[in-house]
Design a protein around this motif. Structure first.
Motif, PDB file in Angstrom:
ATOM      1  N   PHE A  49     113.011  26.202  21.725  1.00  0.00           N
ATOM      2  CA  PHE A  49     112.435  26.862  22.895  1.00  0.00           C
ATOM      3  C   PHE A  49     112.268  28.366  22.645  1.00  0.00           C
ATOM      4  CE2 PHE A  49     113.139  29.353  26.731  1.00  0.00           C
ATOM      5  CZ  PHE A  49     112.076  28.916  27.497  1.00  0.00           C
ATOM      6  N   LEU A  50     113.305  28.969  22.067  1.00  0.00           N
ATOM      7  CA  LEU A  50     113.255  30.419  21.863  1.00  0.00           C
ATOM      8  C   LEU A  50     112.133  30.804  20.898  1.00  0.00           C
ATOM      9  CD1 LEU A  50     114.750  32.892  22.861  1.00  0.00           C
ATOM     10  CD2 LEU A  50     116.109  32.842  20.780  1.00  0.00           C
ATOM     11  N   MET A  66     109.339  29.159  20.372  1.00  0.00           N
ATOM     12  CA  MET A  66     108.071  29.005  21.105  1.00  0.00           C
ATOM     13  C   MET A  66     107.775  30.252  21.918  1.00  0.00           C
ATOM     14  SD  MET A  66     108.850  25.314  22.775  1.00  0.00           S
ATOM     15  CE  MET A  66     107.549  25.380  23.972  1.00  0.00           C
ATOM     16  N   PHE A  67     108.794  30.654  22.672  1.00  0.00           N
ATOM     17  CA  PHE A  67     108.598  31.787  23.584  1.00  0.00           C
ATOM     18  C   PHE A  67     108.294  33.068  22.809  1.00  0.00           C
ATOM     19  CE2 PHE A  67     110.314  35.446  25.918  1.00  0.00           C
ATOM     20  CZ  PHE A  67     109.529  35.377  27.057  1.00  0.00           C
ATOM     21  N   GLY A  81     104.805  32.942  21.157  1.00  0.00           N
ATOM     22  CA  GLY A  81     103.787  33.076  22.198  1.00  0.00           C
ATOM     23  C   GLY A  81     103.680  34.509  22.689  1.00  0.00           C
ATOM     24  N   ALA A  82     104.827  35.103  23.012  1.00  0.00           N
ATOM     25  CA  ALA A  82     104.841  36.464  23.551  1.00  0.00           C
ATOM     26  C   ALA A  82     104.373  37.476  22.500  1.00  0.00           C
ATOM     27  CB  ALA A  82     106.245  36.815  24.031  1.00  0.00           C
TER      28      ALA A  82
END
Lengths: 248, 99
Positions: free
Chosen positions: B80-81, B83-84, B87-88
């Motif tokens: 998850f981290l 991905m975030f 993306g950011a």
């Protein structure tokens, strides 16, 4: 689960660590609220009181917007309630896990139930990890304190806030919730629920506008989830059993 | 006390009621109907989707590429981290080009 012998302190620290990506999105939002509140003739104290006591960003923005337009007080209160109606759904869903806590901890825990806490709690229970009060409060208090500090900074120094667009800050919460929904993709009927909810939200956004699209999309998605045929009933029972104890 | 104070107070009390209300209603039932259970299980995906869907439609190439990259990482098993952060990070870089 059984291998995990984390102390409350470890759990608390883990909660704090998990909240860090969230803070990048929460802090600018809090600052934006503080800045707009002061622009709408709120005192810094009133802005802080609203952030501390209501603690629900979208409804606070709706609230200050309505204060400026001189509508009846009861209508402002009703609007705040309506925008926060999604919290009823969060409460119903996550309550099945929080119900294992002593009543006093539940009363405290529910106060901090915001979008991000709900998202992380569901992500955690989806992967089979029980929800501990210490973990929950580690994240809850970090997000809450950040919300208060950023409200204060926005209210006092609002005019110095740089253009959030350049740093992508306005879009970080979008990426965050997008990633959360992707990590939940193993849940039953994930695609039809997400697709119908997105469609409802987008149509709601284009017709009645923000923030009401949340309510529209939420109901479409929940309705679809409720009436689609359940997949593999025995997995469902194992994964979402809310009556059995699951203490480590 | 000012009207503002009372409005915030009432808004806060009602908001707390929404936060405990769903649980108070659900907990009154000994056993939930399977449809209700399925509806509750749909809540996270249904509600959290509404928090990003309109912003995706309103976005441009920078936003779409950033989200697509996060999705690719999700489906190739990334955390998850990761991905975030991808993306950011990608968004901030792409915004310099697409504005």
């Amino acid at each position: 689960m059984s291998a995990q012998q984390a102390t409350p302190r470890d759990q608390f620290l883990e909660g704090i660590a998990l909240s860090l990506p969230v803070l990048v999105g929460v802090a600018p939002f809090g600052a934006l609220f503080g800045m707009l509140a002061v622009e709408h003739n709120f005192s810094v104290g009133e802005a802080m009181f609203m952030s501390a006591f209501i603690y629900a960003g979208a409804s606070q923005l709706v609230g200050i917007e309505l204060f400026g337009s001189h509508v009846a007080p009861w209508l402002i209160v009703l609007s705040i309630f309506a925008v926060n109606f999604r919290l009823v759904l969060y409460s119903a869903a996550v309550g099945r896990y929080l119900a294992r806590w002593p009543i006093g901890k539940q009363i405290i825990g529910y106060f901090f139930l915001v979008d991000q806490l709900f998202a992380e709690s569901e992500r955690r229970t989806s992967s089979g990890v029980p929800l501990h009060f210490a973990w929950y409060m580690g994240m809850a208090l970090t997000v809450y304190v950040t919300w208060l500090i950023s409200t204060y900074l926005g209210a006092v120094f609002g005019q110095f806030i740089p253009d959030p667009h350049v740093f992508g800050i306005d879009f970080l919460l979008t990426i965050y919730f997008f990633c959360i929904v992707l990590t939940l993709r193993t849940r039953h009927n994930w695609f039809p629920i997400a697709a119908s909810s997105a469609l409802g939200a987008i149509l709601g956004y284009k017709t009645i506008g923000s923030p009401w699209h949340v309510t529209v999309g939420a109901f479409v998605g929940v309705f679809v989830g409720a009436f689609l045929p359940p997949v593999a009933a025995k997995d469902e029972a194992a994964e979402h059993d809310h009556t059995g104890e699951r203490n480590p | 006390m000012s009207t503002t104070f009372w409005i915030i107070l009432a808004g806060g009390v009602l908001t707390y009621l929404t936060r405990i209300g769903g649980h108070l209603v659900i907990s009154r039932f000994e056993r939930l109907h399977p449809r209700v259970e399925a509806g509750l299980n749909a809540v996270p995906v249904a509600v959290l989707t509404t928090l990003f869907a309109p912003a995706v439609v309103e976005g441009g190439p920078a936003e779409w590429i950033a989200l697509a990259a996060a999705a690719v990482i999700a489906f190739t098993g990334g955390s998850f981290l990761l991905m975030f952060l991808v993306g950011a990070g990608l968004l901030v870089i792409l915004r310099q080009f697409f504005g």
